[in-house]
Structures are given as structure tokens and as C-alpha cells.
Design an enzyme around this catalytic site. Structure first.
Site, PDB file in Angstrom:
ATOM      1  CB  SER A  85      -0.856  -0.009   1.273  1.00 48.40           C
ATOM      2  OG  SER A  85      -1.447   1.245   1.466  1.00 48.40           O
ATOM      3  CE1 TYR A 135      -3.659  -2.109   5.119  1.00 46.16           C
ATOM      4  CE2 TYR A 135      -3.227   0.196   4.617  1.00 46.16           C
ATOM      5  CZ  TYR A 135      -3.497  -1.091   4.203  1.00 46.16           C
ATOM      6  OH  TYR A 135      -3.605  -1.357   2.862  1.00 46.16           O
ATOM      7  CE  LYS A 143      -1.352  -4.436   3.443  1.00 43.55           C
ATOM      8  NZ  LYS A 143      -1.703  -5.740   2.901  1.00 43.55           N
TER       9      LYS A 143
HETATM   10  N1  UFG Z   1     -13.391  10.526   2.762  1.00 46.78           N
HETATM   11  C1  UFG Z   1     -14.491  11.298   3.099  1.00 46.78           C
HETATM   12  N2  UFG Z   1     -15.580  10.667   3.594  1.00 46.78           N
HETATM   13  C2  UFG Z   1     -15.640   9.313   3.785  1.00 46.78           C
HETATM   14  C3  UFG Z   1     -14.516   8.526   3.429  1.00 46.78           C
HETATM   15  C4  UFG Z   1     -13.404   9.180   2.920  1.00 46.78           C
HETATM   16  O1  UFG Z   1     -14.481  12.516   2.960  1.00 46.78           O
HETATM   17  O2  UFG Z   1     -16.660   8.815   4.269  1.00 46.78           O
HETATM   18  C5  UFG Z   1     -12.205  11.202   2.201  1.00 46.78           C
HETATM   19  C6  UFG Z   1     -10.956  11.001   3.045  1.00 46.78           C
HETATM   20  O3  UFG Z   1     -10.888  11.984   4.067  1.00 46.78           O
HETATM   21  C7  UFG Z   1      -9.866  11.129   1.985  1.00 46.78           C
HETATM   22  C8  UFG Z   1     -10.505  10.571   0.705  1.00 46.78           C
HETATM   23  O4  UFG Z   1     -11.921  10.617   0.955  1.00 46.78           O
HETATM   24  O5  UFG Z   1      -9.571  12.463   1.781  1.00 46.78           O
HETATM   25  C9  UFG Z   1     -10.119   9.142   0.431  1.00 46.78           C
HETATM   26  O6  UFG Z   1     -10.296   8.377   1.618  1.00 46.78           O
HETATM   27  P1  UFG Z   1     -10.312   6.793   1.660  1.00 46.78           P
HETATM   28  O7  UFG Z   1     -10.656   6.396   3.056  1.00 46.78           O
HETATM   29  O8  UFG Z   1     -11.170   6.278   0.564  1.00 46.78           O
HETATM   30  O9  UFG Z   1      -8.826   6.387   1.282  1.00 46.78           O
HETATM   31  P2  UFG Z   1      -7.425   6.866   1.906  1.00 46.78           P
HETATM   32  O10 UFG Z   1      -6.822   7.850   0.947  1.00 46.78           O
HETATM   33  O11 UFG Z   1      -7.546   7.264   3.308  1.00 46.78           O
HETATM   34  O12 UFG Z   1      -6.600   5.491   1.893  1.00 46.78           O
HETATM   35  C10 UFG Z   1      -6.568   4.632   0.756  1.00 46.78           C
HETATM   36  C11 UFG Z   1      -6.391   3.197   1.244  1.00 46.78           C
HETATM   37  C12 UFG Z   1      -5.039   3.052   1.897  1.00 46.78           C
HETATM   38  C13 UFG Z   1      -3.948   3.541   0.963  1.00 46.78           C
HETATM   39  C14 UFG Z   1      -4.243   4.934   0.497  1.00 46.78           C
HETATM   40  C15 UFG Z   1      -3.177   5.308  -0.499  1.00 46.78           C
HETATM   41  O13 UFG Z   1      -7.430   2.845   2.141  1.00 46.78           O
HETATM   42  O14 UFG Z   1      -4.789   1.696   2.184  1.00 46.78           O
HETATM   43  O15 UFG Z   1      -5.526   4.980  -0.093  1.00 46.78           O
HETATM   44  O16 UFG Z   1      -3.476   6.407  -1.244  1.00 46.78           O
HETATM   45  F1  UFG Z   1      -2.769   3.565   1.608  1.00 46.78           F
END
Ligand code: UFG
Length: 322
Positions: free
Chosen positions: A116, A140, A144
Site C-alpha cells: 500500500s 496498517y 505492510k
Molecule cells: N473521505 C471522506 N468521507 C468518507 C470517506 C473518505 O471525505 O466517508 C475522504 C478522506 O478523508 C480522503 C478521501 O476521501 O480524503 C479518500 O479516503 P479513503 O478512506 O477512501 O482512502 P485513503 O486515501 O484514506 O486510503 C486509501 C487506502 C489506503 C492507501 C491509500 C493510499 O485505504 O490503504 O488509499 O493512497 F494507503
């Protein structure tokens, strides 16, 4: 070629299974079905239900002879890993070591690892290439990174060849509609938006609109899961033909903000998707963007489905039918 896919009934694992099936591999899936979906099990493949921590489960798989392992059986909720780290230790770390032990015991030489971009932590520069310092912000991401480091040791000590594939934001569903099981209890933005659009939940929250980006919401690099799947096959080919291990980013190199994704999703589903703006979520960097130059060059790989429209359409095709 005989391959084992751990977590093969899960979201990413099942898409890799599809790709392997198209290419005629002999496939064994091990999945404990906590997050796996029965709809994602295909009748022609062997299926063993059980946990990778259980060596007797692995024994059943390896005793038929396995040439390569694709490893997806792991927990992946970054927030949860900070409050319940031991859950991640036992599965993501211990479970992987039990798996590697079985590989060594049975002489299986090739390992494709679902890593990741979380290994990098807060970006020090953009786009993030594979030389970017690794300093995970959550447990997490640490699990990895710890496995990646161990894989380098097992290459040196035991000749085990691995591909560590550092995904950015995986999303989308098989464009041909062959995956019918949706992710259980998703924590990521796009499946949550889809659940709201399809009526499975009432609304969603946007975590912060005061970031230093054009519209104030976070920018991420979304990569279609079918593009990821292609890269896994190419990565296995690479480590076999070159007899060397590999670490590459898998991202689309395109950034979209949370508000942009919401708007594109609303256009595709043809209605408003209820949401409200709330405060920031801890540990969210304003912007993440991959450099995938290394993977494109070494694997001769090019994402095909990762523009926001194609990606969200492929999700909506499934969610609208629920
Ligand atoms: N977000 C919201 N509302 C939600 C969920 C997410 O606004 O209900 C926002 C988050 O704050 C973030 C964006 O949407 O700005 C993306 O969030 P995600 O939770 O979909 O994904 P992340 O970027 O946090 O993490 C994902 C994977 C990780 C990986 C990462 C790498 O879950 O394992 O991408 O870019 F490491």
C-alpha cells in the site's frame, strides 16, 4: 501454473482471480470469508475456507503443489489499526509469516504482495515515487512495510522472489460485470458514495474542506481494480523471467478531490448524493499522487479504466442493481 490466492473472495482478490481465470491458471483460493463474499467464488477454482494463520489450512493448499502465491488476506482499515493494532499484528504480520513458512517448506518461490501507499506516510514531495522515504502514519501501513522488509530478507536468505505492489486508492469493479459481491462494511470514499446512491445508507460525510487544495477537499490518486489486476499478472511474469524481486507503485497519476468525485458520481447516478461537510479526519494528507513510471516501464503496464468516469460507472453498474 498453479497459484494460491489468499483473500481471493475479497474485493481486490476476486478481481485478480478473474484475470488469472482468463489466462487459464490453476487457482486455489483460501479465504476465511470474514470480508470475502460468496458471490465472488467461481466454481472451477478450488476453495478452502480458513485462516492463513492456521498452518493446517495452508497445508491443504500447498500439498497439491503451488508455484506462486498472491496474498490479499489482510485487514485494511487504517483507522481501526490504530485502535486495535493486535488484530493487525495477528493477521497482517503473523498470518503472512505462517504463509511464508509454508512457501519455504513446500519450495514455492514466487510471492505477489498486496502492499500500500500507506508505507510512505505524509508526503514529503509529489508525485510519490518508490524512492520516497517510508514512514507510515498508521499501524496498517507499518504492517505492510514490515512485510516488505522481511521479503527482502527472505530473498537474500532463501531466494524467495517477491513483487511488492504499493496501491494508491483502489476502486471500481470489473467493467464486464462478473464480480457480483460488493465489499462488506467499506470504509473508503467511493464504495460509501455508492452505498448512499443505492439507498444502502442515508448520507455520507466529507472530512474537511479547509485543505490547501483548489476546492478545499483532499486529492487522491484512484486506480481501477481491473488495472491493478493486470499489473499483478505482469509483476509475477517479471519476477519469474528476471528472477528478481520488485517494488512498484500502482497509481493512475491522476488526482481527484473528494468534491470532484462526489460531483462525477452524482452525474453518473443522475441524482444528488446527500452529504455534509464535517471536520478533518486524523492522518489525512491534503494530496496524494503516485508516480507509476517505474511500474509502467518495467511491467509495460498502462492503466485503462482509471479515469474517474469509467471507474465510477463500473461501480454504479453493480450498486444500482442491488
Ligand atoms: N473521505 C471522506 N468521507 C468518507 C470517506 C473518505 O471525505 O466517508 C475522504 C478522506 O478523508 C480522503 C478521501 O476521501 O480524503 C479518500 O479516503 P479513503 O478512506 O477512501 O482512502 P485513503 O486515501 O484514506 O486510503 C486509501 C487506502 C489506503 C492507501 C491509500 C493510499 O485505504 O490503504 O488509499 O493512497 F494507503
Amino acid at each position: 501454473m498453479k497459484v494460491l490466492v489468499t483473500g481471493g473472495a475479497g474485493y481486490i482478490g476476486s478481481h485478480i482471480v478473474l484475470e488469472l481465470m482468463e489466462l487459464g491458471y490453476d487457482i486455489t483460493v483460501v479465504d476465511d470469508m470474514t470480508n470475502g463474499n460468496e458471490a465472488n467464488l467461481f466454481p472451477n477454482n478450488q476453495f478452502i475456507q480458513g485462516k492463513i494463520q492456521d498452518s493446517s489450512v495452508l497445508e491443504k493448499a500447498f500439498s497439491k503443489g503451488i508455484d506462486a502465491v498472491f496474498h490479499f488476506a489482510a485487514w485494511k482499515a487504517a483507522g481501526e489499526s490504530m485502535t486495535d493494532p493486535m488484530k493487525y499484528t495477528l493477521n497482517n504480520l503473523n498470518g503472512t509469516f505462517v504463509l511464508l513458512d509454508a512457501m519455504l517448506k513446500y519450495g514455492t518461490k514466487y510471492f505477489v504482495f498486496s502492499s500500500s501507499a500507506a508505507v510512505y506516510g505524509a508526503p514529503k514531495y509529489l508525485p510519490i515515487d518508490e524512492n520516497h522515504p517510508t514512514d507510515p502514519e498508521n499501524y496498517y501501513g507499518y504492517t505492510k512495510l514490515a512485510i516488505e522488509e522481511n521479503l527482502r530478507w527472505f530473498d537474500k536468505l532463501k531466494g524467495l522472489k517477491s513483487a511488492c505492489l504499493r496501491y494508491f486508492n483502489a476502486a471500481g469493479y470489473d467493467p464486464k460485470g462478473r464480480i457480483r459481491g460488493i465489499e462488506k462494511t467499506p470504509a473508503n470514499l467511493l464504495p460509501i458514495i455508492m452505498e448512499v446512491a443505492s439507498g444502502l445508507r442515508k448520507g455520507f460525510e466529507i472530512f474537511g474542506e479547509d485543505y490547501n487544495t483548489e476546492d478545499g477537499t483532499c486529492i487522491r490518486d484512484y486506480i481501477h481494480v481491473s488495472d491493478l489486476a493486470k499489473a499483478h499478472i505482469l509483476a509475477l511474469d517479471y519476477i519469474r523471467t528476471h528472477n528478481e524481486s520488485l517494488t512498484v507503485n500502482l497509481g493512475s497519476e491522476n488526482g481527484y478531490s473528494v468534491k470532484e468525485m462526489t460531483k462525477i458520481a452524482e452525474e453518473i447516478v443522475g441524482k444528488a448524493i446527500p452529504h455534509k461537510i464535517v471536520g478533518r479526519r486524523a492522518g489525512d494528507p491534503a494530496k496524494l499522487l503516485a508516480s507509476s513510471a517505474k511500474g509502467k516501464d518495467l511491467l509495460k503496464w498502462e492503466p485503462k479504466f482509471s479515469d474517474a468516469k469509467t471507474l465510477i460507472e463500473s461501480m454504479w453498474d453493480l450498486y444500482k442493481s442491488l
